[in-house]
Structures are given as structure tokens and as C-alpha cells.
Motif scaffolding. Sequence first.
Motif, PDB file in Angstrom:
ATOM      1  N   ALA A   1       5.825  -6.144  27.280  1.00  0.00           N
ATOM      2  CA  ALA A   1       5.593  -6.094  28.729  1.00  0.00           C
ATOM      3  C   ALA A   1       4.110  -5.913  29.046  1.00  0.00           C
ATOM      4  O   ALA A   1       3.567  -6.576  29.942  1.00  0.00           O
ATOM      5  CB  ALA A   1       6.416  -4.983  29.352  1.00  0.00           C
ATOM      6  N   LEU A   2       3.448  -5.002  28.314  1.00  0.00           N
ATOM      7  CA  LEU A   2       2.036  -4.745  28.604  1.00  0.00           C
ATOM      8  C   LEU A   2       1.177  -5.965  28.291  1.00  0.00           C
ATOM      9  O   LEU A   2       0.245  -6.290  29.036  1.00  0.00           O
ATOM     10  CB  LEU A   2       1.557  -3.533  27.802  1.00  0.00           C
ATOM     11  CG  LEU A   2       2.188  -2.183  28.169  1.00  0.00           C
ATOM     12  CD1 LEU A   2       1.632  -1.087  27.271  1.00  0.00           C
ATOM     13  CD2 LEU A   2       1.932  -1.856  29.630  1.00  0.00           C
ATOM     14  N   LYS A   3       1.477  -6.642  27.200  1.00  0.00           N
ATOM     15  CA  LYS A   3       0.715  -7.841  26.851  1.00  0.00           C
ATOM     16  C   LYS A   3       0.926  -8.930  27.897  1.00  0.00           C
ATOM     17  O   LYS A   3      -0.021  -9.623  28.297  1.00  0.00           O
ATOM     18  CB  LYS A   3       1.163  -8.322  25.468  1.00  0.00           C
ATOM     19  CG  LYS A   3       0.438  -9.567  24.989  1.00  0.00           C
ATOM     20  CD  LYS A   3      -1.059  -9.322  24.798  1.00  0.00           C
ATOM     21  CE  LYS A   3      -1.745 -10.543  24.204  1.00  0.00           C
ATOM     22  NZ  LYS A   3      -3.207 -10.337  24.068  1.00  0.00           N
ATOM     23  N   ALA A   4       2.176  -9.073  28.356  1.00  0.00           N
ATOM     24  CA  ALA A   4       2.453 -10.088  29.376  1.00  0.00           C
ATOM     25  C   ALA A   4       1.742  -9.754  30.682  1.00  0.00           C
ATOM     26  O   ALA A   4       1.211 -10.644  31.360  1.00  0.00           O
ATOM     27  CB  ALA A   4       3.955 -10.198  29.604  1.00  0.00           C
ATOM     28  N   GLN A   5       1.699  -8.467  31.060  1.00  0.00           N
ATOM     29  CA  GLN A   5       0.993  -8.070  32.280  1.00  0.00           C
ATOM     30  C   GLN A   5      -0.502  -8.350  32.160  1.00  0.00           C
ATOM     31  O   GLN A   5      -1.139  -8.765  33.136  1.00  0.00           O
ATOM     32  CB  GLN A   5       1.248  -6.587  32.549  1.00  0.00           C
ATOM     33  CG  GLN A   5       2.679  -6.278  32.973  1.00  0.00           C
ATOM     34  CD  GLN A   5       2.938  -4.798  33.103  1.00  0.00           C
ATOM     35  OE1 GLN A   5       2.050  -3.975  32.842  1.00  0.00           O
ATOM     36  NE2 GLN A   5       4.152  -4.434  33.486  1.00  0.00           N
ATOM     37  N   ALA A   6      -1.057  -8.147  30.968  1.00  0.00           N
ATOM     38  CA  ALA A   6      -2.477  -8.439  30.771  1.00  0.00           C
ATOM     39  C   ALA A   6      -2.742  -9.937  30.907  1.00  0.00           C
ATOM     40  O   ALA A   6      -3.735 -10.360  31.518  1.00  0.00           O
ATOM     41  CB  ALA A   6      -2.928  -7.933  29.400  1.00  0.00           C
ATOM     42  N   GLU A   7      -1.867 -10.753  30.362  1.00  0.00           N
ATOM     43  CA  GLU A   7      -2.048 -12.198  30.470  1.00  0.00           C
ATOM     44  C   GLU A   7      -1.869 -12.669  31.914  1.00  0.00           C
ATOM     45  O   GLU A   7      -2.571 -13.584  32.373  1.00  0.00           O
ATOM     46  CB  GLU A   7      -1.053 -12.904  29.544  1.00  0.00           C
ATOM     47  CG  GLU A   7      -1.358 -12.680  28.064  1.00  0.00           C
ATOM     48  CD  GLU A   7      -0.344 -13.348  27.162  1.00  0.00           C
ATOM     49  OE1 GLU A   7       0.666 -13.868  27.686  1.00  0.00           O
ATOM     50  OE2 GLU A   7      -0.556 -13.350  25.936  1.00  0.00           O
ATOM     51  N   ILE A   8      -0.933 -12.039  32.628  1.00  0.00           N
ATOM     52  CA  ILE A   8      -0.763 -12.372  34.048  1.00  0.00           C
ATOM     53  C   ILE A   8      -2.035 -12.041  34.820  1.00  0.00           C
ATOM     54  O   ILE A   8      -2.498 -12.838  35.660  1.00  0.00           O
ATOM     55  CB  ILE A   8       0.442 -11.624  34.635  1.00  0.00           C
ATOM     56  CG1 ILE A   8       1.750 -12.185  34.061  1.00  0.00           C
ATOM     57  CG2 ILE A   8       0.456 -11.711  36.157  1.00  0.00           C
ATOM     58  CD1 ILE A   8       2.974 -11.393  34.460  1.00  0.00           C
TER      59      ILE A   8
END
Length: 467
Positions: A356-363
Motif C-alpha cells: 500500500a505504501l509503495k503504491a501511494q508513493a507511486e500515485i
Amino acid sequence: MKPTLSLLAAAIWLSGCASTASSGVDIGLSQALEQHSQQTSLETAQWQGEQPDSALVQTQLLALIDLPRLEALQARALSANPDLQQTLLALSISEQRLGVSRAAQLPNASLGVDAQRSEDDEGISTQYRADLTVSWELDLWQRLADSSQASLADLMAQEADLAAAQASLVAQVLRTWLNWHTDGQLLAIERQRAELQQSNLTLIQSRYQRGTGSLDDLDTARSVLALTQANIAASEAASNARLRSLAALLGYADVSAMEQAIPSLFSAFDAPLDVAVPMTGLPVQDLAQRPDLQQAYHQLIAGEYRERVAYKALLPSINLSASLSDMGTSPSQALFASPAWSLLGGLTAPLFQGGALKAQAEIAELEREQAYWSFRASLLSAVVEVEDALEQERSLAQQQQHLSDALASAERSQASYRSRYVSGLVEISQLLDAQQNTFDSRSQLLQASRDRLLNRIDLGLALGLGV
């Protein structure tokens, strides 16, 4: 350098600076805008190859019209327009959100006092327990500071949005008033046309009764007069509708309330409109002053900081907390007698959250890139708007001159045809055509003057003039 070349060069240069600063947008773009402000100022006076008179340089949108009685409209719109008031409240909300984000960097303190009452063999007793806790997250990676900077950029973008909303509202009010004022003058021309056509009808009836006129001439004159009267009725309805729109923009419930509050609005109604401010009087301005560009720039900065916050959320965090606690038979003993204290420090690191954190960073990274392209689109749109307004200024100036010449010729032709018709040398259709050309030329000249003033408003907005 011509405005077209200078503006396009500025757009290409600034876009290149922005693309090279994608990893450090908050620094690179600010430098780019500063250099753009210094190197690519738009001097509209050079459009005519002249130097501007410093006494004529203006900074406000209303100055382009040079009608002092419109100042009351501007003041009323800025204070009473419902949509603008919502934008002001949105700015206040952003200010409070900035305070919330900054508070996260400060220690948190909480105090709790509990009272417990019990009964035993000795009777009823009351015990008080007090706890004072102070906690603080060490901003080791500047994550909280970046979050605060993002909120600050949001606030600055909201301020730019407010400036844009104010300028847009005043421009809309000015456009509506100019159109309404022009409608009134066009109505006056149509009424003059109808009066002249009624005079023609009377003349034709007199000639018909004397046997020197024809029934066809009489029918033609009646038809032309009826069409003009129909146009007058339609124009009156359109003018009244525009006036109601103006009242709504100014926050008035009806036109009568606006007329009572701003009587100067309806004074000197027959005075002709004129483009009083020459091109040399327009301000030395650059595109960096445009509120929409400033808003897009600050949104880009906010996206940059949010991207940093999202990636730093993957790093460990350190939290410190200290507490004092005690018990006593009174609140003062529970707080100040002999409290026990404790100091706690903790290190927290995310291990597994399903990506989730990695996806939020990419977003956040994609949103920052999206904001970058939005800024480029706003910049290119600004260049086009300025160029279009300058080209339209040139065209309308030429149209005014040609229409003025056409009106002078039409008036001479009308006088000649009327004299010759009375002498029986020309047909009534020729006289009516000459009169029609005169009134059409007069209306077209008035509309061209109105269009040039409206274009000045568009040019002011394109240059970023405020209120």
C-alpha cells in the motif's frame, strides 16, 4: 523582438527549464519563473514601436476601460457576489489546514484526571489519579516538514485561485455592463431608424394621396417599419435580461434594488463608448503575473512535496513520550505531591502492508507529473491568449477606422437620395437602401467599439492584470 517570437521563445525556454527540474521542482521552477519574469516581460507598447508613457502605465483591469463610474460595480461585486464569497471561505479553510499540518511538528501534551470513590469499613474514600503525557515524533527525515510545505503550497495556490476569481468576476461584470450599455445605444439607433421610417411613410402617404406615389411604395415603407418595430421589441427584451444578469452578479435581488443602490450606473447613458486607453498605456507585464500560472505552479510544488512525504512514509519513525502520574486524596496531591515519571522512546518501521505504501508513493509521483503537464498546458494557453488578444486589437482598430469612413459616406449618400426622392428623381427603394446603409454602418461602428473594449478586458486577463 515581436511579441509573437518573444512569447513563444519564453514558452519553449520555460518548459525546458521545468522538464529538467522534475526531480527538484520546488527549486528549478521557481528559478525558471524568476528568470522568465526578468527576461521575457511583455511590453505591449513595442507592438506599436513606441515607448510607454510612465504616467499611463496601469496595473488594474478596470483601468483599461477608463470609466470611473464602473468602480462602484467592481466594489459591489467583490463584496457581495455569492460565488466569490465561497472562494474566500475556501481560502480560509486552506489557512486552517496549514495550521493543522504545522501542528504535527510540535509536541503533543495531554492531561487526564480521574476520580474513584469507594466504600470500606473505614467509610467512604475518594482517590484521584492524574496523568500528564507529552509525546513528540522526531522529524528525522523531514517528512512532517514536507507535509507542512505541501499545505503551504496549497494555500498559495488557493490565494492565486482567489485572485483569478476576482479578476474573472470583475471582467464578467464589465462585459455584462458594456453589452447592456451597447444594447441601449443600439436600441436608440433602432428607434431613430423607426422614426425616420415613420417619416418616410408619412411622406409616401402624402405623395400617394396627391397621385404622385404608388401603392407598392406605401406597402414597402409599412413593411420596413414593421420589421424595425419587431427588432426593437426583441432588443428591449434582450437588454432587460442582460440587466437582470448584471444585478445577479452584483448580488442584488432585482434591478430596482440595483438602480437605487448605484444610481451612477444609469447616468450618462447616452454617452458614447470610446477606447480611451491607447496601447502605449497598457502595462509592462509578464506572464508570471497570471493567477492561473501561479496556481498551477504552486500545485506543482505541492505535488512535489507530497511525493516526498509518500516515499518517506516507507522509512522508520522515532517517537518520544514522557509521562507523570500520581494518586492522592485530593486533586492537588494527585498533581503535585510525589509523581512518578517515565520516559519512553520507540522506533517504528513499516514491514508489510501489502504494497500500500509503495503504491501511494507511486500515485503521488504520477500526480506530481500530472501537475507538471498541467502547468505546461496553462503556460502555452497563456501565450496563445495574449497573442490572440493583441491580434484582435489590431484587427478591431482597423475595423473601427473603416466603419467610420463607411458611416461618413453613408450619411452623405442618404442626404443625397432623400433630396432626389423628394424631387422624384429616384425610387423609394433606393432611398430606403441608403437609409438602411446609414443605420447599419452606425450600428456596426458602435459594435466594433464595444468589441474592442471587450477585447481589452480579455487582453488584461491574459496579461494577468488584477483588481
